[in-house]
Design a protein around this motif. Sequence first.
Motif, PDB file in Angstrom:
ATOM      1  N   GLY A  97     -14.447 -44.328 -32.582  1.00 28.66           N
ATOM      2  CA  GLY A  97     -13.747 -43.989 -32.725  1.00 28.66           C
ATOM      3  C   GLY A  97     -13.484 -43.686 -31.158  1.00 28.66           C
ATOM      4  N   VAL A  98     -13.340 -44.145 -29.996  1.00 25.61           N
ATOM      5  CA  VAL A  98     -12.929 -43.901 -29.347  1.00 25.61           C
ATOM      6  C   VAL A  98     -12.660 -45.285 -28.610  1.00 25.61           C
ATOM      7  CG1 VAL A  98     -12.990 -43.698 -26.380  1.00 25.61           C
ATOM      8  CG2 VAL A  98     -13.556 -41.782 -27.680  1.00 25.61           C
ATOM      9  N   PHE A  99     -13.178 -46.468 -29.399  1.00 26.79           N
ATOM     10  CA  PHE A  99     -12.576 -47.750 -28.061  1.00 26.79           C
ATOM     11  C   PHE A  99     -12.846 -49.176 -29.816  1.00 26.79           C
ATOM     12  CE2 PHE A  99     -16.775 -46.618 -25.563  1.00 26.79           C
ATOM     13  CZ  PHE A  99     -15.481 -46.875 -24.277  1.00 26.79           C
ATOM     14  N   LEU A 100     -12.516 -48.599 -31.026  1.00 29.89           N
ATOM     15  CA  LEU A 100     -11.760 -49.260 -31.861  1.00 29.89           C
ATOM     16  C   LEU A 100     -10.887 -49.533 -31.823  1.00 29.89           C
ATOM     17  CD1 LEU A 100     -13.064 -50.681 -34.558  1.00 29.89           C
ATOM     18  CD2 LEU A 100     -12.861 -49.185 -36.025  1.00 29.89           C
ATOM     19  N   MET A 138      -7.642 -37.386 -32.151  1.00 36.07           N
ATOM     20  CA  MET A 138      -9.110 -38.519 -31.224  1.00 36.07           C
ATOM     21  C   MET A 138     -10.023 -36.985 -31.231  1.00 36.07           C
ATOM     22  SD  MET A 138     -11.871 -40.710 -31.109  1.00 36.07           S
ATOM     23  CE  MET A 138     -10.209 -41.739 -31.737  1.00 36.07           C
ATOM     24  N   LEU A 139      -9.712 -35.748 -30.405  1.00 33.45           N
ATOM     25  CA  LEU A 139     -10.105 -35.249 -30.333  1.00 33.45           C
ATOM     26  C   LEU A 139     -10.751 -33.929 -31.768  1.00 33.45           C
ATOM     27  CD1 LEU A 139     -11.165 -32.725 -27.780  1.00 33.45           C
ATOM     28  CD2 LEU A 139      -8.873 -31.686 -27.972  1.00 33.45           C
ATOM     29  N   LEU A 140     -10.247 -33.698 -32.613  1.00 34.46           N
ATOM     30  CA  LEU A 140     -10.778 -33.460 -34.039  1.00 34.46           C
ATOM     31  C   LEU A 140     -12.086 -33.815 -34.371  1.00 34.46           C
ATOM     32  CD1 LEU A 140      -7.284 -32.437 -36.127  1.00 34.46           C
ATOM     33  CD2 LEU A 140      -8.736 -30.909 -34.583  1.00 34.46           C
ATOM     34  N   LEU A 141     -11.750 -35.675 -34.213  1.00 30.49           N
ATOM     35  CA  LEU A 141     -12.813 -35.932 -34.712  1.00 30.49           C
ATOM     36  C   LEU A 141     -14.084 -35.904 -33.879  1.00 30.49           C
ATOM     37  CD1 LEU A 141     -14.245 -38.367 -35.939  1.00 30.49           C
ATOM     38  CD2 LEU A 141     -13.120 -40.322 -34.488  1.00 30.49           C
ATOM     39  N   GLY A 201     -26.732 -36.401 -31.408  1.00 33.14           N
ATOM     40  CA  GLY A 201     -27.051 -36.358 -30.505  1.00 33.14           C
ATOM     41  C   GLY A 201     -26.723 -38.550 -30.238  1.00 33.14           C
ATOM     42  N   LEU A 202     -27.411 -38.935 -30.722  1.00 34.35           N
ATOM     43  CA  LEU A 202     -27.547 -40.428 -30.730  1.00 34.35           C
ATOM     44  C   LEU A 202     -26.105 -40.685 -32.066  1.00 34.35           C
ATOM     45  CD1 LEU A 202     -27.779 -43.070 -29.000  1.00 34.35           C
ATOM     46  CD2 LEU A 202     -29.767 -43.828 -30.260  1.00 34.35           C
ATOM     47  N   THR A 203     -26.510 -40.400 -32.841  1.00 29.56           N
ATOM     48  CA  THR A 203     -25.702 -41.080 -33.782  1.00 29.56           C
ATOM     49  C   THR A 203     -24.540 -40.237 -33.965  1.00 29.56           C
ATOM     50  OG1 THR A 203     -27.183 -41.336 -35.668  1.00 29.56           O
ATOM     51  CG2 THR A 203     -25.299 -40.906 -36.698  1.00 29.56           C
ATOM     52  N   GLY A 204     -23.979 -38.915 -33.318  1.00 26.97           N
ATOM     53  CA  GLY A 204     -22.800 -38.797 -32.577  1.00 26.97           C
ATOM     54  C   GLY A 204     -22.431 -39.276 -31.219  1.00 26.97           C
TER      55      GLY A 204
END
Length: 120
Positions: A24-27, A1-4, A14-17
């Motif tokens: 990536g965190v919630f899914l 996750m940290l690498l992602l 920005g917003l996209t990131g």
Amino acid sequence: MLLLLRSLDISRNGLTGAVLAAVGVFLPVYLTVTLCAPVYRRLSANPALQAFVKGVTAAATGAIAGAIVVIARHSIHDIRTVATCGLAFLTLQRWKLPEPLVVIAAGIAGLLLFRLPVGT
């Protein structure tokens, strides 16, 4: 996750990131809960499993409370952030709205509050 999260470099994207990081965190958590629910329902009458779930729930509550303190120390630093935090808390207490809805509303409020010049 940290690498992602590092590969997204949210500070530049920005917003996209931010959206990709949130997904990536919630899914993964959502998918895990959804996929494990049928198995948990079958085993939920087991006293040992009930005791385990109570312990995990208490530990998760403590971890979330600790995270809230850390996040609050870094995020709440002026009247606008105090007001946003207070309104979100009161909204959750008064109307019991779904948390994601309150988070989205607070994010929109943050965009409006911090993109508009204050004072001069």
